[in-house]
Design an enzyme around this catalytic site. Structure first.
Site, PDB file in Angstrom:
ATOM      1  N   THR A 128       0.822  -1.223   0.000  1.00  0.00           N
ATOM      2  CA  THR A 128       0.000   0.000   0.000  1.00  0.00           C
ATOM      3  C   THR A 128       0.854   1.270   0.000  1.00  0.00           C
ATOM      4  O   THR A 128       1.992   1.257   0.498  1.00  0.00           O
ATOM      5  CB  THR A 128      -0.908  -0.008   1.259  1.00  0.00           C
ATOM      6  OG1 THR A 128      -1.408   1.301   1.503  1.00  0.00           O
ATOM      7  CG2 THR A 128      -0.145  -0.433   2.520  1.00  0.00           C
ATOM      8  N   ASP A 129       0.270   2.338  -0.519  1.00  0.00           N
ATOM      9  CA  ASP A 129       0.974   3.640  -0.473  1.00  0.00           C
ATOM     10  C   ASP A 129       1.161   4.117   0.968  1.00  0.00           C
ATOM     11  O   ASP A 129       1.961   5.006   1.227  1.00  0.00           O
ATOM     12  CB  ASP A 129       0.215   4.698  -1.300  1.00  0.00           C
ATOM     13  CG  ASP A 129      -1.223   4.957  -0.857  1.00  0.00           C
ATOM     14  OD1 ASP A 129      -1.709   4.305   0.092  1.00  0.00           O
ATOM     15  OD2 ASP A 129      -1.880   5.832  -1.488  1.00  0.00           O
ATOM     16  N   GLU A 130       0.417   3.507   1.914  1.00  0.00           N
ATOM     17  CA  GLU A 130       0.491   3.980   3.302  1.00  0.00           C
ATOM     18  C   GLU A 130       1.845   3.687   3.940  1.00  0.00           C
ATOM     19  O   GLU A 130       2.193   4.276   4.960  1.00  0.00           O
ATOM     20  CB  GLU A 130      -0.658   3.388   4.124  1.00  0.00           C
ATOM     21  CG  GLU A 130      -1.995   3.731   3.491  1.00  0.00           C
ATOM     22  CD  GLU A 130      -3.211   3.514   4.375  1.00  0.00           C
ATOM     23  OE1 GLU A 130      -3.062   3.530   5.603  1.00  0.00           O
ATOM     24  OE2 GLU A 130      -4.294   3.337   3.804  1.00  0.00           O
ATOM     25  N   LYS A 156       2.290  -3.391   7.374  1.00  0.00           N
ATOM     26  CA  LYS A 156       2.480  -3.613   5.930  1.00  0.00           C
ATOM     27  C   LYS A 156       3.926  -3.310   5.521  1.00  0.00           C
ATOM     28  O   LYS A 156       4.511  -4.020   4.705  1.00  0.00           O
ATOM     29  CB  LYS A 156       1.512  -2.742   5.115  1.00  0.00           C
ATOM     30  CG  LYS A 156       0.047  -3.116   5.236  1.00  0.00           C
ATOM     31  CD  LYS A 156      -0.291  -4.487   4.676  1.00  0.00           C
ATOM     32  CE  LYS A 156      -0.175  -4.569   3.162  1.00  0.00           C
ATOM     33  NZ  LYS A 156      -0.601  -5.924   2.673  1.00  0.00           N
TER      34      LYS A 156
END
Ligand code: NAD
Ligand code: TYD
Length: 340
Positions: A128-130, A156
């Site tokens: 994820t971009d997170e 992540k």
């Protein structure tokens, strides 16, 4: 690459990916391996089972269970793992962070061990971009440092680092995609767009955290699936690829599109207490994936409106979830104080 284990394939993005791959590649076989948590639902795959029964199998299992993972890989002669399985909701990671570490970190390790032991052709991690943390300016590139700020994104990011460690240490052929916020059919109505769409349909308030000026890149789930497909076929082992629409909008802008699509007034918007540690903005530079020939097909606005229309036409899918005890307990815990 012909025989896939798609972990977390009964969830939102995983189920869309399985349908997309079976439609596109008539000689692929896919085993979905899923624990069926609150977010994993066989209804998401019922049409897939009916249409592609001879090229599709379902195994109920936990990615943390090394024995069942290995026996499933052997039984179905799998050559590629695509790992979607994860605890995925930031707000829940603030309530029960341990579950995130267990699945998103330890579970990833279990899958990597199995892929190494059986010398699989590819291990692909859905990230994820997170993991980049909030980016107040510019756009995140794949080489940027990871600065996750929530228990979800920290888990992540740990998963990503372990995947890359297996490439560096043992040459396991891994790839990683880091996607922005997805929207589309079958997303559990805890995530903001389906939550707001279904609340609006029921004339319930739309709880916007804080000032609503946070920015997200809402991409259509099938654009993301196409990106993963391109990386599986054209990506280089050991590499990371961002996947997103490459544009972004504020949460208030997103909320107004939801309301306009459902045909409900903006008076349903209710600003509530903010999420602790709320990341202000995510934005991805997607030029690396573009250079492999991929292009997103939807803008954020198109993706949101198309998604809202799906929820308007598919009450059979979300109404039983929202009426369920589990969902109602979660909603009360998360929102009753905020909406008072
Ligand atoms: P989801 O919550 O809808 O689905 C997750 C699936 O994983 C469910 O089917 C669940 O049953 C399964 N699962 C959870 N723990 C498991 C375990 N221990 N063993 C086996 N299965 C397990 O999630 P999603 O939105 O479809 O996200 C899929 C992946 O994409 C995740 O890895 C997530 O981090 C990533 N991602 C999501 C988004 C997004 O906007 N939703 C954006 C970028 C990346
Ligand atoms: P979400 O769908 O939880 O995705 P993420 O936090 O992983 O980006 O939330 C998207 C954005 O919407 C995020 O900025 C938080 C905000 N949000 C609200 O304003 N109200 C809500 O009830 C929820 C669930 C999210």
């Amino acid at each position: 690459m012909r025989r896939f284990l798609v972990t977390g394939g009964a969830g939102f993005i995983g189920s869309n990916f399985v349908r997309y791959m079976l439609e596109k590649y008539p000689d692929y076989f896919i085993v979905v391996y899923d624990k069926l948590t609150y977010a994993g639902r066989l209804e998401n795959l019922q049409d897939v089972a009916a249409r592609f029964g001879d090229r599709y199998a379902f195994v109920k299992g936990d990615i943390c269970d090394a024995e069942t993972v290995e026996s499933t890989l052997r039984n179905y002669q799998v050559d590629t793992i695509v790992n979607f399985a994860a605890e995925t909701h930031v707000d829940r990671s603030l309530l029960t962070p341990g579950a995130f570490i267990q699945t998103d970190v330890y579970g990833t390790f279990v899958l990597l061990e199995a892929a190494k032991k059986l010398s699989l052709e590819r291990y692909h991690q859905i990230s994820t971009d997170e993991v980049y943390g909030q980016v107040l300016e510019d756009r995140s590139r794949e080489t940027d440092h990871l600065k996750p700020r929530s228990p979800y994104s920290a888990s992540k990011a740990s998963g990503d680092l372990m995947v890359l460690a297996y490439y560096e240490s043992w040459g396991l052929p891994v790839t990683i995609t880091r996607g922005s916020n997805n929207v589309g059919p079958y997303q559990y109505p805890e995530k903001v767009v389906p939550l707001f769409a279904t609340n609006a349909m029921d004339d319930q308030p739309l709880p916007v955290y804080g000032d609503g000026q946070q920015m997200r890149d809402y991409q259509y789930v099938l654009d993301h699936c196409e990106g993963i497909d391109v990386v599986l076929h054209k990506g280089k082992p050991g590499e990371v690829y961002n996947v997103g629409s490459g544009s972004e909008m504020t949460n208030l802008e997103m909320t107004k599109i939801v309301l306009a699509t459902v045909g409900k007034p903006e008076s349903l918007i209710k600003h509530v207490d903010d999420r602790p540690g709320h990341d202000r903005r995510y934005a991805l530079d997607v030029s690396k994936l573009r250079s492999l020939g991929w292009e997103p097909r939807h803008t954020c606005a198109q993706a949101i409106a198309k998604t809202v229309r799906w929820y308007m036409e598919n009450e059979w899918w979300w109404r039983p979830i929202k009426n369920g005890e589990l969902y109602q307990a979660y909603y009360a815990e998360q929102y009753s104080q905020r909406l008072k």
